[in-house]
Design an enzyme around this catalytic site. Structure first.
Site, short mmCIF file in Angstrom:
data_model
loop_
_atom_site.label_atom_id
_atom_site.label_comp_id
_atom_site.label_asym_id
_atom_site.label_seq_id
_atom_site.Cartn_x
_atom_site.Cartn_y
_atom_site.Cartn_z
N THR A 109 0.88 -1.17 0.00
CA THR A 109 0.00 0.00 0.00
C THR A 109 0.91 1.22 0.00
O THR A 109 1.58 1.51 0.99
CB THR A 109 -0.92 0.01 1.22
OG1 THR A 109 -1.81 -1.11 1.15
CG2 THR A 109 -1.75 1.29 1.27
N LYS B 147 -7.34 1.65 -3.41
CA LYS B 147 -7.04 1.26 -2.02
C LYS B 147 -7.23 2.45 -1.08
O LYS B 147 -7.69 2.29 0.06
CB LYS B 147 -5.61 0.73 -1.92
CG LYS B 147 -5.17 0.35 -0.50
CD LYS B 147 -6.02 -0.79 0.09
CE LYS B 147 -5.62 -1.09 1.54
NZ LYS B 147 -4.35 -1.83 1.64
N LYS C 262 -0.21 5.39 8.44
CA LYS C 262 0.60 5.50 7.22
C LYS C 262 -0.30 5.58 6.00
O LYS C 262 -0.11 6.42 5.12
CB LYS C 262 1.54 4.30 7.12
CG LYS C 262 2.52 4.33 5.94
CD LYS C 262 2.01 3.59 4.71
CE LYS C 262 2.03 2.09 4.90
NZ LYS C 262 1.69 1.36 3.64
#
Length: 288
Positions: A97, A172, A240
């Site tokens: 990711t 995502k 994050k």
């Protein structure tokens, strides 16, 4: 069946590589801590490599699942990076990711060297990786994706090409935006129910059958009520991810007030010592 490499044997990569090996692919693994790669081979077969470059040499597909943009650049473009070992016509599939920016950067670098590149972040967490039922969101060229998809499905329940390079990472980001809002709403609902003196398990059982139902409610509602937060996807990782989301929003002009607020709530959880708690721990800051 294909000759493949897998770079990064964390909580996601370790079982994902295992599924590739179990499905009959010829797997070479690389991990920054080499002892972990050796342990993987002792459990699953295949072979290890000392560098990403060595792991990538002679492979049809090179998979990666590492921590962030910097880690990704290191294992691909660094002095011993995989891109220096990949041959023309091979494919790089990145399950990290990361930002859409780095996805486009790697796509351009791969094209220049004569091989394909797919950004392919996943959803489903550690349990999804262990059970081989991840959802994979992909960006890149359709012909390259078509060649990689059968191998991706070794550890996935669903995989789809969402658009050009970077589209997988952008999808995502939407996934994480939606999760953040849902978990905060569920936290507030459970907290409210407790203050009202209701049987929370009974409440969740009823409302999960209606319009309020969600994956988070089904899989995390009871444990949130019990104060258990040890299910794999840590608050540090979510922060994050949300940092990437908010950075992209600043570029494209999207207004994300709830996401920004929930990101700060996760910062509160970190201050409570919950860095490695599961993302469902948002409720803890309401009950401290």
């Amino acid at each position: 069946m294909a000759k493949v490499a897998f770079l990064g044997l964390g909580v996601m990569g370790y079982p994902m590589a295992r599924h590739l090996q179990a499905k009959g692919h010829e797997v070479t693994v690389y991990n920054r801590t080499h002892a972990k790669a050796e342990r993987w081979v002792s459990e699953n077969g295949g072979r290890t490599a000392r560098t990403p470059r060595e792991a990538a040499q002679g492979q049809e597909i090179v998979f990666a699942c590492v921590g962030n943009d910097d880690d990704l650049r290191q294992v691909t473009l660094g002095p011993d990076g995989a891109f220096h070992g990949m041959g023309a016509g091979s494919i790089f599939v990145d399950h990290t990711t990361a930002s859409a920016e780095v996805a486009r950067e790697l796509y351009a670098a791969a094209r220049e060297k004569g091989f394909g590149c797919i950004d392919a972040p996943v959803s489903g967490g550690q349990a999804g990786a262990e059970n081989g039922v991840l959802t994979v969101m992909c960006g890149g060229d359709a012909d390259v994706y078509a060649k990689a998809e059968p191998a991706i499905m070794s550890f996935a329940r669903a995989s789809r090409l969402m658009g050009p390079a970077g589209a997988g990472q952008l999808t995502k980001m939407i996934n994480q935006i939606c999760i953040a809002g849902i978990v905060q709403g569920l936290s507030e609902g459970i907290h409210f129910g407790k203050k009202a003196g209701l049987d929370i398990e009974a409440v969740l059982d009823v409302i999960s059958k209606g319009a309020a139902g969600s994956w988070q409610m089904e899989n995390r509602g009871k444990t949130m009520n019990q104060g258990k937060f040890d299910f794999g996807f840590a608050v540090d990782w979510m922060r994050k991810d949300l940092s990437i989301v908010l950075g992209e929003a600043r570029k494209n002009g999207a207004s994300l007030p709830v996401t920004a607020l929930v990101d700060q709530f996760y910062a509160d959880v970190q201050k409570m010592g919950g860095n490695r708690w599961d993302t469902s721990s948002l409720i803890a800051r309401l009950e401290k």
